[in-house]
Design a protein around this motif. Structure first.
Motif, PDB file in Angstrom:
ATOM      1  N   GLU A 118     -37.218 -56.441 -58.046  1.00  0.00           N
ATOM      2  CA  GLU A 118     -36.737 -57.450 -57.162  1.00  0.00           C
ATOM      3  C   GLU A 118     -35.319 -57.364 -56.487  1.00  0.00           C
ATOM      4  OE1 GLU A 118     -37.068 -61.069 -59.429  1.00  0.00           O
ATOM      5  OE2 GLU A 118     -39.319 -61.095 -59.603  1.00  0.00           O
ATOM      6  N   GLY A 119     -34.477 -56.993 -57.131  1.00  0.00           N
ATOM      7  CA  GLY A 119     -33.200 -56.682 -56.342  1.00  0.00           C
ATOM      8  C   GLY A 119     -33.106 -55.987 -55.338  1.00  0.00           C
ATOM      9  N   ALA A 120     -33.992 -54.672 -55.452  1.00  0.00           N
ATOM     10  CA  ALA A 120     -33.960 -53.816 -54.369  1.00  0.00           C
ATOM     11  C   ALA A 120     -34.669 -54.417 -53.197  1.00  0.00           C
ATOM     12  CB  ALA A 120     -34.662 -52.616 -54.933  1.00  0.00           C
ATOM     13  N   ILE A 121     -35.713 -55.009 -53.472  1.00  0.00           N
ATOM     14  CA  ILE A 121     -36.474 -55.668 -52.391  1.00  0.00           C
ATOM     15  C   ILE A 121     -35.660 -56.835 -51.505  1.00  0.00           C
ATOM     16  CG2 ILE A 121     -38.363 -57.420 -51.765  1.00  0.00           C
ATOM     17  CD1 ILE A 121     -39.841 -55.983 -54.083  1.00  0.00           C
ATOM     18  N   ARG A 122     -34.827 -57.534 -52.335  1.00  0.00           N
ATOM     19  CA  ARG A 122     -33.983 -58.506 -51.713  1.00  0.00           C
ATOM     20  C   ARG A 122     -32.929 -57.930 -50.979  1.00  0.00           C
ATOM     21  NH1 ARG A 122     -34.521 -61.331 -57.152  1.00  0.00           N
ATOM     22  NH2 ARG A 122     -35.764 -62.910 -56.522  1.00  0.00           N
ATOM     23  N   GLU A 123     -32.277 -56.731 -51.362  1.00  0.00           N
ATOM     24  CA  GLU A 123     -31.200 -56.058 -50.583  1.00  0.00           C
ATOM     25  C   GLU A 123     -31.737 -55.635 -49.248  1.00  0.00           C
ATOM     26  OE1 GLU A 123     -27.536 -54.698 -49.746  1.00  0.00           O
ATOM     27  OE2 GLU A 123     -28.219 -55.938 -51.616  1.00  0.00           O
ATOM     28  N   LYS A 124     -33.018 -55.395 -49.321  1.00  0.00           N
ATOM     29  CA  LYS A 124     -33.654 -54.898 -47.886  1.00  0.00           C
ATOM     30  C   LYS A 124     -33.922 -56.109 -46.925  1.00  0.00           C
ATOM     31  CE  LYS A 124     -34.096 -50.493 -48.628  1.00  0.00           C
ATOM     32  NZ  LYS A 124     -33.401 -49.532 -48.052  1.00  0.00           N
ATOM     33  N   PHE A 125     -34.291 -57.290 -47.349  1.00  0.00           N
ATOM     34  CA  PHE A 125     -34.472 -58.510 -46.601  1.00  0.00           C
ATOM     35  C   PHE A 125     -33.359 -59.296 -46.412  1.00  0.00           C
ATOM     36  CE2 PHE A 125     -39.008 -57.210 -48.103  1.00  0.00           C
ATOM     37  CZ  PHE A 125     -39.664 -57.694 -46.994  1.00  0.00           C
ATOM     38  N   ASP A 126     -32.542 -59.190 -47.412  1.00  0.00           N
ATOM     39  CA  ASP A 126     -31.172 -60.100 -47.311  1.00  0.00           C
ATOM     40  C   ASP A 126     -29.970 -59.319 -47.359  1.00  0.00           C
ATOM     41  OD1 ASP A 126     -29.573 -62.178 -47.069  1.00  0.00           O
ATOM     42  OD2 ASP A 126     -30.306 -63.062 -49.223  1.00  0.00           O
ATOM     43  N   PRO A 127     -29.656 -58.357 -46.635  1.00  0.00           N
ATOM     44  CA  PRO A 127     -28.476 -57.166 -46.911  1.00  0.00           C
ATOM     45  C   PRO A 127     -27.011 -58.311 -47.105  1.00  0.00           C
ATOM     46  CG  PRO A 127     -29.237 -57.204 -44.690  1.00  0.00           C
ATOM     47  CD  PRO A 127     -30.411 -57.789 -45.386  1.00  0.00           C
ATOM     48  N   LYS A 128     -26.885 -59.570 -46.520  1.00  0.00           N
ATOM     49  CA  LYS A 128     -25.821 -60.121 -46.280  1.00  0.00           C
ATOM     50  C   LYS A 128     -25.726 -61.185 -47.482  1.00  0.00           C
ATOM     51  CE  LYS A 128     -26.105 -61.797 -42.082  1.00  0.00           C
ATOM     52  NZ  LYS A 128     -25.769 -62.644 -40.820  1.00  0.00           N
ATOM     53  N   GLY A 129     -26.972 -61.528 -48.333  1.00  0.00           N
ATOM     54  CA  GLY A 129     -27.107 -62.030 -49.502  1.00  0.00           C
ATOM     55  C   GLY A 129     -26.872 -63.646 -49.263  1.00  0.00           C
ATOM     56  N   LEU A 130     -27.312 -63.901 -47.907  1.00  0.00           N
ATOM     57  CA  LEU A 130     -27.451 -65.329 -47.858  1.00  0.00           C
ATOM     58  C   LEU A 130     -28.287 -66.199 -48.413  1.00  0.00           C
ATOM     59  CD1 LEU A 130     -27.977 -64.844 -43.816  1.00  0.00           C
ATOM     60  CD2 LEU A 130     -25.691 -65.031 -45.148  1.00  0.00           C
ATOM     61  N   PHE A 131     -29.468 -65.471 -49.217  1.00  0.00           N
ATOM     62  CA  PHE A 131     -30.611 -66.552 -49.811  1.00  0.00           C
ATOM     63  C   PHE A 131     -30.264 -66.370 -51.350  1.00  0.00           C
ATOM     64  CE2 PHE A 131     -32.734 -65.175 -45.883  1.00  0.00           C
ATOM     65  CZ  PHE A 131     -32.240 -66.245 -44.994  1.00  0.00           C
ATOM     66  N   ARG A 132     -29.255 -65.660 -51.714  1.00  0.00           N
ATOM     67  CA  ARG A 132     -29.094 -65.447 -53.233  1.00  0.00           C
ATOM     68  C   ARG A 132     -28.909 -66.779 -53.943  1.00  0.00           C
ATOM     69  NH1 ARG A 132     -27.390 -60.015 -53.362  1.00  0.00           N
ATOM     70  NH2 ARG A 132     -28.626 -59.132 -51.667  1.00  0.00           N
ATOM     71  N   GLY A 133     -28.462 -67.942 -53.295  1.00  0.00           N
ATOM     72  CA  GLY A 133     -28.069 -68.967 -54.128  1.00  0.00           C
ATOM     73  C   GLY A 133     -29.605 -70.138 -53.922  1.00  0.00           C
ATOM     74  N   THR A 134     -30.577 -69.771 -53.145  1.00  0.00           N
ATOM     75  CA  THR A 134     -31.545 -70.605 -52.955  1.00  0.00           C
ATOM     76  C   THR A 134     -32.573 -70.742 -54.109  1.00  0.00           C
ATOM     77  OG1 THR A 134     -31.757 -70.021 -50.569  1.00  0.00           O
ATOM     78  CG2 THR A 134     -33.661 -70.744 -51.652  1.00  0.00           C
ATOM     79  N   ALA A 135     -32.648 -71.977 -54.653  1.00  0.00           N
ATOM     80  CA  ALA A 135     -33.404 -72.236 -56.036  1.00  0.00           C
ATOM     81  C   ALA A 135     -35.048 -72.274 -55.398  1.00  0.00           C
ATOM     82  CB  ALA A 135     -32.889 -73.336 -56.781  1.00  0.00           C
TER      83      ALA A 135
END
Length: 371
Positions: free
Chosen positions: A354-371
């Protein structure tokens, strides 16, 4: 931030350098971290073809608007989405995009599948501000990489949904519920498994250890054409004979009950926990493990759905249910209350993927805090 168009949303994402928290109807209690980004401005049904059983809507469209449009054509969403306002005491209006982001799926999941199984197309803006389209607007055109399934249940962590497309189903002409009283947890799980394995097309299988009258009750629902429902309900009642006497409740409650629709809305929305001060947890597990896991919770405030595959648990405030359950094939999530457990806990290999997928779609980490 409440963008009114997809292009405006993409512009906001491209210019963002700090986390944002994506909102639909704000009916869930976990606010997430970062500046709120609402999809409320992205609203409206863009395509509805009843003859093709296809509906397309912008992500911020209220669920009530979707359901009203379908009801006018005697149709419905297959996956029976839960209304979290009952459980959480929140306000706002549930949206179709929120249902997709959380993969919200009600009791009918045992027959019709989850939200993602009805989803045939999505449009979304990823963490780079790129507008991505996947799937189609009719069932035969679902092609390419299956980002449709990936976005469903991603909790807004891969991008902001702007449009979703669904296959829909005709509404049921009639419904009935077979009620079996007095079963303990192992017996109830066995009864639900037998019913779901039968040819009678059960569309709901739930159990409440302490029902409204204080006694355990197991609920089995059938839906469809009136004659078919009458036959299948009778056959299902006979199938339950080894577990004890069973009775049939009709849609209108003509045999003395509150009616099938009311009873299953109560199950769908976990309404037994409404207005209490207890923490509420949700366990996803194998139905065959349900009785053992329910016993491990140490609580009699339980509601089993999906034939035992979903367990709602009420516990004293601050209780860490995960510590009680230890390792099992599934996960437990705190749905109401303060403390750890507000997000599903994945095994290390799955979390890494999941972390690798998120890195591809969200490289700036904008959505890391979304619940």
């Amino acid at each position: 931030m409440t963008p009114q168009t997809e292009d405006h949303l993409a512009e906001i994402i491209r210019g963002a350098n700090a986390p944002v928290a994506v909102r639909g109807g704000a009916t869930r209690h976990h606010p997430g971290d970062g500046e709120a980004l609402s999809t409320a401005g992205l609203s409206g049904i863009t395509l509805y073809e009843p003859g093709a059983l296809t509906l397309v809507a912008r992500a911020g469209t209220p669920m009530a608007e979707i359901e009203a449009a379908l009801a006018a054509e005697n149709q419905r969403l297959p996956f029976e989405p839960m209304d979290y306002r009952t459980l959480l005491g929140t306000e706002g209006a549930p949206t179709i995009g929120g249902a997709v982001a959380m993969n919200v799926s009600g009791p009918r999941r045992v027959q019709a599948g989850a939200c993602r199984d009805s989803l045939i197309g999505v449009r979304f803006v990823d963490g780079t501000g790129t507008v991505v389209k996947n799937g189609g607007r009719v069932m035969k055109n679902v092609t390419g990489y299956d980002l449709v399934k990936l976005l469903a249940g991603s909790r807004g962590s891969l991008g902001v949904l702007t449009e979703v497309a669904f296959k829909v189903l005709p509404a049921a002409e009639d419904a009935a519920c077979v009620l079996v009283a007095g079963l303990d947890l192992p017996q109830a799980v066995a009864a639900m498994s037998r019913a779901l394995g039968s040819p009678y097309e059960v569309s709901g299988a739930a159990h409440v250890p302490v029902g409204l009258d204080g006694a355990p009750v197991t609920m089995l629902r059938v839906e469809g054409l009136a004659a078919s429902v009458a036959y299948r309900a009778g056959a299902l009642r006979d199938l339950m004979a080894p577990f004890g006497p069973a009775e049939i409740e009709t849609r209108s409650g003509a045999e003395g009950g509150p009616g099938v629709q009311t009873g299953w809305a109560w199950i769908r929305d976990a309404a037994m926990f409404a207005g209490t001060d207890e923490d509420v947890w949700r366990i996803h597990c194998r139905p065959s493990h349900a009785a053992e896991l329910a016993a491990r919770t140490g609580s009699d405030r339980l509601l089993l759905d999906w034939g035992g595959g979903l367990i709602w648990v009420g516990l004293p405030a601050g209780t860490d249910l995960r510590a009680r359950l230890a390792d099992f094939a599934g996960h437990a999530t705190r749905m109401r209350g303060e403390g750890p457990g507000a997000r599903p806990q994945q095994p290390a290999p799955v979390a890494a993927l999941e972390g690798a997928i998120r890195e591809k779609f969200d490289p700036k980490g904008l959505f890391r805090g979304t619940a």
